[in-house]
Design a protein around this motif. Structure first.
Motif: not given
Ligand SMILES: Cc1ncc(COP(=O)(O)O)c(C=O)c1O
Length: 370
Positions: A271-298
């Motif tokens: 239960k604990i690991l599934n909850r944490n992996l869900e948070i990570i997956n959601n956050n990673l999607n946002l990070l992918d978008e973010f770093f894609n948008k700022y690919s000149n910067f990072f």
């Protein structure tokens, strides 16, 4: 023993509790006591009965049993519980190493994984990873740097700070090299169970090799850093005896309350690991978008596991200055690579926390104002 300051921990001590957002924490979102107690009925009544005397030095037998279930072939008697992974690393290195021993450490690294060896007087070879090679480890380097005095190889998969996780074949080659040369393999596995694809999960070193030493903890994947419960699992009896004897000079035994909560959490680990992996997956999607948008910067290399990554600044600016400015202007904490003694171009970003989207928005606002 004289030991250098622990840069990363000092940086956290200075800033972590004074900022609005920690965007570089490596532990997953935590829980309050009530949330843990609701995992099982009767747990509040059981908590009230916890005896607050000294506990068994090797760890509560029920906890050692729960921990042993995280491995495929480990007996509870091959597990010893500590105050965090930090005590486990400290004791293990002190027991295993003596002056002039040689160790090879995957690098960049969590500082205690090489600094304790330095303080003992060992010769430390850094097995450097680079983002130009997608953080991939160079096995040739490992092979050519093993000498007669090499006592130990230190690895950390999933890796702090890059999120690197080797392919199984690479991992097997490391184990085989250690076996062939009779070298201990100190395997820091504190981010294990945070593989985004379970098929990529590596077997633990203690399951594969009698000189394999696996270190685990409740802090990272389980999000329970405040319990200060970590452990070592190893089949090596001689080492186990020495480690348990050394513990009498550090903490003697563990906190009874922490052991109670660790047992509760491990019994409900999926239960604990599934909850944490869900948070990570959601956050990673946002990070992918973010770093894609700022690919000149990072430069962004998406990890395969864990709750942290180590992007590079592509603009000509010091990572330390960048992080300090962000801290001053937006009260958001990133971890510059200078705290890893790994140049001044990278920073660690953490994405195991629920409030990461807000922190990321602040980082974006900061970039827009540059
Ligand atoms: C790779 C690694 N090992 C060990 C530790 C220490 O863990 P704990 O603070 O739970 O003792 C950390 C903490 O950041 C870590 O990242």
């Amino acid at each position: 023993m004289r030991i250098k300051d622990f840069k990363l921990e000092e940086y956290f001590a200075k800033h972590e509790f004074n900022v609005e957002y920690s965007l570089c924490s490596s532990d997953c979102e935590s829980f309050n006591v009530n949330e843990l107690l609701t995992l099982e009925k009767d747990s509040l009544e059981n908590l009230k009965k916890v005896w607050l005397g000294y506990t068994e030095s090797l760890g509560n037998p029920i906890l050692r049993k729960e921990i042993s279930k995280l491995y495929s072939d480990i007996n509870p008697k091959e597990v010893i519980v500590f105050s965090g992974a930090e005590e486990a690393i400290f004791i293990c290195m002190n027991v295993l190493l003596k002056k002039d021993d040689h160790i090879i450490v995957q690098y960049p690294a969590y500082q205690s994984l090489y600094e304790i060896a330095n303080a003992i007087g060992c010769k430390v070879t850094k097995w450097v990873m680079e983002d130009e090679n997608h953080w991939e480890l160079d096995l040739q380097f490992l092979e050519t740097n093993i000498t007669q005095t090499t006592k130990c190889i230190v690895v950390n998969f999933p890796h702090n700070p890059t999120g690197y996780l080797p392919e199984k074949e690479i991992y097997e080659k490391i184990i085989n090299l250690a076996k062939r040369n009779n070298i201990y393999l100190l395997s820091d596995e504190v981010y294990k169970f945070l593989e985004y694809n379970e098929a990529n999960r590596l077997p633990s070193a203690c399951d594969l090799y009698d000189r394999g030493i696996s270190i685990g903890v409740m802090s990272k994947s389980f999000g329970l850093a405040g319990l200060r419960i970590g452990w070592i699992a190893t089949k090596n009896k001689a080492l186990f005896e020495k480690i348990s004897s050394f513990k009498n000079y550090t903490t003697i035994c563990n906190s009874a309350l922490s052991e109670f909560f660790a047992i509760l959490a491990l019994r409900n680990r999926s239960k604990i690991l599934n909850r944490n992996l869900e948070i990570i997956n959601n956050n990673l999607n946002l990070l992918d978008e973010f770093f894609n948008k700022y690919s000149n910067f990072f430069k962004w290399i998406k990890p395969k596991a864990g709750s942290i990554a180590f992007p590079r600044l592509l603009v000509n600016e010091s990572a330390e200055v960048f992080c300090l400015n962000l801290l001053k202007k937006k009260s958001v904490l990133l971890m510059p690579s200078t705290n890893y003694d790994y140049g001044d171009r990278h920073f660690r970003i953490g994405f195991g926390r629920k409030n990461m989207p807000e922190a990321l928005q602040k980082l974006e606002d900061f970039l827009k104002e540059l």
